[in-house]
Write a protein that holds these residues in place. Structure first.
Motif, short mmCIF file in Angstrom:
data_model
loop_
_atom_site.label_atom_id
_atom_site.label_comp_id
_atom_site.label_asym_id
_atom_site.label_seq_id
_atom_site.Cartn_x
_atom_site.Cartn_y
_atom_site.Cartn_z
N UNK A 16 -3.96 4.82 -6.55
CA UNK A 16 -4.32 3.29 -6.44
C UNK A 16 -3.74 2.67 -5.16
N UNK A 17 -2.72 2.99 -4.88
CA UNK A 17 -1.86 2.30 -3.67
C UNK A 17 -2.64 2.79 -2.42
N UNK A 18 -3.00 3.86 -2.40
CA UNK A 18 -3.65 4.23 -1.23
C UNK A 18 -5.02 3.66 -1.00
N UNK A 19 -5.91 3.35 -2.06
CA UNK A 19 -6.76 2.48 -1.98
C UNK A 19 -6.82 0.93 -1.82
N UNK A 20 -5.69 0.59 -2.26
CA UNK A 20 -5.41 -0.74 -2.25
C UNK A 20 -4.12 -1.36 -1.70
N UNK A 21 -3.89 -1.11 -0.51
CA UNK A 21 -2.61 -1.34 0.15
C UNK A 21 -2.42 -3.04 0.11
N UNK A 22 -1.21 -3.62 0.23
CA UNK A 22 -0.89 -4.68 0.23
C UNK A 22 -1.40 -5.48 1.45
N UNK A 23 -1.97 -6.56 1.61
CA UNK A 23 -2.45 -7.15 2.85
C UNK A 23 -1.70 -8.56 2.94
N UNK A 24 -0.75 -8.94 2.28
CA UNK A 24 0.19 -9.89 2.32
C UNK A 24 1.58 -9.48 1.93
N UNK A 25 2.76 -9.77 2.81
CA UNK A 25 4.22 -9.15 2.26
C UNK A 25 4.62 -9.49 1.06
N UNK A 26 4.32 -10.75 0.63
CA UNK A 26 4.56 -11.52 -0.24
C UNK A 26 4.12 -11.09 -1.86
N UNK A 27 3.05 -9.98 -1.74
CA UNK A 27 2.35 -9.55 -2.52
C UNK A 27 3.12 -7.82 -2.71
N UNK A 28 3.73 -7.53 -1.91
CA UNK A 28 4.35 -6.13 -2.00
C UNK A 28 5.62 -6.04 -2.70
N UNK A 29 5.49 -5.22 -3.54
CA UNK A 29 7.03 -4.94 -4.24
C UNK A 29 7.20 -3.35 -4.00
N UNK A 30 8.48 -3.03 -3.16
CA UNK A 30 8.65 -2.12 -2.62
C UNK A 30 7.49 -1.14 -1.74
N UNK A 31 6.94 -2.10 -1.01
CA UNK A 31 5.81 -1.67 -0.14
C UNK A 31 4.55 -1.55 -1.04
N UNK A 32 4.49 -1.87 -2.08
CA UNK A 32 3.25 -1.72 -2.90
C UNK A 32 2.97 -2.98 -3.26
N UNK A 33 1.45 -2.87 -3.68
CA UNK A 33 0.54 -4.32 -3.95
C UNK A 33 0.49 -4.07 -5.32
N UNK A 34 0.89 -4.81 -6.32
CA UNK A 34 0.93 -4.97 -7.69
C UNK A 34 0.41 -6.45 -8.24
N UNK A 35 0.33 -7.31 -7.56
CA UNK A 35 -0.32 -8.43 -7.87
C UNK A 35 -0.80 -9.23 -6.93
N UNK A 36 -1.35 -10.55 -7.26
CA UNK A 36 -1.74 -11.22 -6.05
C UNK A 36 -1.32 -12.74 -6.41
N UNK A 37 -1.18 -13.45 -5.28
CA UNK A 37 -0.65 -14.88 -5.17
C UNK A 37 -1.81 -15.85 -4.41
#
Length: 226
Positions: free
Chosen positions: A205-226
């Motif tokens: 999932x995180x290969x397909x959907x990397x974080x595009x906003x640092x504030x949306x990344x937890x441990x370098x992974x995107x798990x939510x939106x803001x």
């Protein structure tokens, strides 16, 4: 589930230059957009071409190192349609080794006209006829964006354990006519974090959907939106 080996097809090892994850739009604002793709190998002469009404308005060179290309497109006009596509030495790229190509994408910047129209769908990861029928129904409507509610792909042991083909046949190809013309905002489901989804230390999932906003990344992974 079979153990993964360094020579497994899960790594999409191929001598052919192609998309292993096709070009899609991850986000649009009033004057910017973020697009993403992954190639089978690094390239030194790739370009993202951004057009409007058939005329090129921007050309962005792909980074020569790495296969992941998370690209911010700036200086766009609000409430406007754009097209984008990737070329290497002037040539379009195939999607994996599939007969079906991907082509370019389009997106409309914000602000959207009210009422905002979007589709939300989840638990679709079986690659079955119902998913394809729902995707076709969604694609017939003029929408602003698409939300996936999680559990994007199931049963990673199918297609000989090839992660990329599982995602091709269960997400990207069924939803192709949606993903090529609007941003998609997926949500991390519980089945998207199972042991069977792990490739090189993280869920696919995180290969397909990397974080595009640092504030949306937890441990370098995107798990939510803001």
């Amino acid at each position: 589930y079979k153990l993964l080996s360094p020579f497994s097809k899960t790594s999409a090892a191929t001598d052919q230059l192609c998309f292993t994850l096709p070009l899609t739009t991850l986000y649009v604002g009033e004057d910017e957009a973020v697009v993403y793709c992954r190639l089978s190998q690094p390239v030194s002469n790739g370009e993202l071409i951004v057009a409007q009404n058939g005329e090129t308005v921007q050309t962005i060179s792909l980074l020569a190192e790495g296969q992941r290309h998370l690209i911010l497109i700036s200086d766009l006009k609000p409430s406007s349609m754009y097209q984008a596509y990737i070329e290497v030495e002037g040539q379009a790229l195939p999607y994996l080794d599939l007969d079906e190509g991907w082509g370019g994408i389009s997106f409309r910047t914000q602000p959207y006209e009210w009422p905002i129209r979007f589709a939300a769908l989840g638990d679709s990861g079986f690659g079955d006829e119902t998913t394809a029928a729902l995707a076709d129904h969604i694609a017939q409507h003029d929408l602003d964006f698409f939300m996936h509610l999680g559990d994007v792909v199931y049963f990673y042991d199918q297609y000989d354990g090839d992660f990329y083909q599982n995602w091709a046949y269960k997400y990207y190809l069924p939803f192709k006519n949606i993903l090529r013309r609007m941003p998609h905002y997926p949500t991390l489901g519980n089945h998207d974090r199972e042991a069977a989804t792990i490739l090189d230390g993280q869920s696919f999932y995180h290969w397909a959907f990397p974080p595009f906003n640092e504030s949306e990344a937890y441990e370098g992974l995107r798990q939510w939106y803001s």
